[in-house]
Motif scaffolding. Structure first.
Motif, PDB file in Angstrom:
ATOM      1  N   VAL A  83     -64.954   9.303 -22.643  1.00 10.88           N
ATOM      2  CA  VAL A  83     -64.537   9.447 -21.304  1.00 10.88           C
ATOM      3  C   VAL A  83     -63.350  10.384 -21.153  1.00 10.88           C
ATOM      4  O   VAL A  83     -62.349  10.520 -22.198  1.00 10.88           O
ATOM      5  N   ALA A  84     -63.275  11.181 -20.304  1.00 10.11           N
ATOM      6  CA  ALA A  84     -62.448  12.199 -20.025  1.00 10.11           C
ATOM      7  C   ALA A  84     -61.277  11.640 -19.929  1.00 10.11           C
ATOM      8  O   ALA A  84     -60.972  10.356 -19.228  1.00 10.11           O
ATOM      9  N   SER A  85     -59.743  12.132 -20.080  1.00 13.41           N
ATOM     10  CA  SER A  85     -58.664  11.623 -19.910  1.00 13.41           C
ATOM     11  C   SER A  85     -58.168  11.287 -18.532  1.00 13.41           C
ATOM     12  O   SER A  85     -57.441  10.121 -18.554  1.00 13.41           O
ATOM     13  N   ASP A  86     -58.861  11.916 -17.290  1.00 17.20           N
ATOM     14  CA  ASP A  86     -58.320  11.361 -16.231  1.00 17.20           C
ATOM     15  C   ASP A  86     -58.992  10.124 -15.802  1.00 17.20           C
ATOM     16  O   ASP A  86     -58.513   9.364 -14.916  1.00 17.20           O
ATOM     17  N   LEU A  87     -59.816   9.674 -16.617  1.00 17.89           N
ATOM     18  CA  LEU A  87     -60.685   8.502 -16.239  1.00 17.89           C
ATOM     19  C   LEU A  87     -60.297   7.297 -17.314  1.00 17.89           C
ATOM     20  O   LEU A  87     -60.302   5.969 -17.193  1.00 17.89           O
ATOM     21  N   ALA A  88     -59.599   7.636 -18.358  1.00 21.24           N
ATOM     22  CA  ALA A  88     -59.052   6.777 -19.411  1.00 21.24           C
ATOM     23  C   ALA A  88     -57.748   6.851 -19.712  1.00 21.24           C
ATOM     24  O   ALA A  88     -57.300   7.302 -20.923  1.00 21.24           O
ATOM     25  N   GLN A  89     -56.706   6.497 -18.616  1.00 13.09           N
ATOM     26  CA  GLN A  89     -55.638   6.814 -18.810  1.00 13.09           C
ATOM     27  C   GLN A  89     -54.745   5.630 -19.541  1.00 13.09           C
ATOM     28  O   GLN A  89     -53.325   5.928 -19.830  1.00 13.09           O
TER      29      GLN A  89
END
Length: 321
Positions: free
Chosen positions: A284-290
């Motif tokens: 998951v990209a960083s903006d969705l897995a903060q």
């Protein structure tokens, strides 16, 4: 890629929300809300004074990179990981983000997490402790008998020494020095073991990265599959644990093929993951897995658990060499 190019051909997924949200009714850069990465690419073209079109093929990332490599397309519609094999085929733009590897699993109630952690206590260790408790009790009885200070039976001493394992070692005694030394050493050993397990349990139960899940590394997932009856779920055209396993972990994965479920690229992963003891693999990209644990589907209680060991990988668009 130089500025001023016209009709640059982009290829990629038709749908991969929130990054790509195209459809058969609208499959171009002019679509309303086409997806975050499609919009970013369109803005990039505008800044470059270029124009672009989308090849209307629902291609996965490997197919897209092959099309860019052979000249059928000029750029991927979505970003991709920069691996050595891919770098031999294509070039990459400046990275615009990064991706975390992790696991998709149905949220586990906290009581289930606690039960699982309690189950980590090694029964062999407990058996050894009880055996030593019996031996210590017998020795104390022997010394009190030798020095004629026998005030309890051998059974009483065994019960008392074994009770030290659960911190119930509370009594008054007037015994010879040798018996007191043995008792003191035994109490110290019990204290060290008790403190270790208490600290371990508190760290598992109180730290946020273990709420709702029983693992956050590939070793933890493999352990659950090997000994706890979990099923590994891999989706075609998706991420597999072979992307980040070390040689030993890859061998364990090979041995777990009977416990691995392969589902189609169009199958709903959430429906499978929502079953008991099923875990999927994703990135998951960083903006969705903060955070370490993120709701992937709140209504289905599906969570994404970031792997705490694997480093994130950069994401960039692939372009012609």
């Amino acid at each position: 890629m130089k500025s001023g190019f016209k009709n640059l051909r982009a290829v990629g997924y038709q749908t991969d929300v929130p990054y790509v949200a195209l459809s058969d009714y609208c499959w171009s850069f002019s679509c309303p809300k086409p997806g975050a990465e499609v919009e970013f690419l369109d803005l990039t073209f505008q800044v470059m004074n270029s124009t672009g079109t989308i090849i209307q093929i629902d291609a996965d990332i490997e197919q897209s990179i092959d099309m860019v490599a052979n000249g059928t397309a000029d750029i991927t519609l979505v970003t991709a990981r920069q691996t050595l094999d891919r770098m031999k085929k294509v070039d990459f733009t400046t990275p615009i983000g990064f991706v975390y590897y992790g696991y998709l699993v149905r949220e586990i109630p906290e009581i289930a997490v606690a039960d699982y952690i309690m189950g980590l206590f090694d029964y062999d260790t407990l058996a050894i402790l009880i055996s030593f408790g019996i031996i210590i009790g017998a020795l104390v009885y022997l010394y009190t008998w030798i020095f004629d200070q026998r005030i309890r039976t051998i059974w009483d001493w065994m019960i008392i020494s074994c009770s030290g394992i659960i911190r119930q070692f509370m009594f008054k005694i007037s015994s010879p020095i040798c018996a007191l030394v043995i008792i003191g050493f035994w109490l110290w050993c019990c204290q060290v073991i008790i403190t270790y397990y208490e600290a371990k349990l508190k760290s598992f139960l109180l730290l946020s990265h273990h709420r709702g899940t029983i693992f956050n590394t590939l070793d933890g997932v493999l352990e659950a599959a090997e000994h706890k009856g979990w099923t590994l779920v891999v989706q075609e055209r998706g991420y597999t644990p072979y992307l980040w396993c070390n040689p030993e972990q890859c061998k364990r994965l090979d041995r777990l093929k009977s416990k691995t479920m392969i589902i189609g690229a169009d199958d709903d992963m959430n429906l499978v993951i929502s079953q008991d003891k099923h875990v999927g693999f994703s990135a998951v990209a960083s903006d969705l897995a903060q955070s370490d644990i993120t709701y992937f589907d709140f209504h289905s209680k599906i969570i994404f658990v970031r792997d705490k060991i694997m480093a994130p990988e950069y994401l960039a668009y692939a372009v012609n060499k």
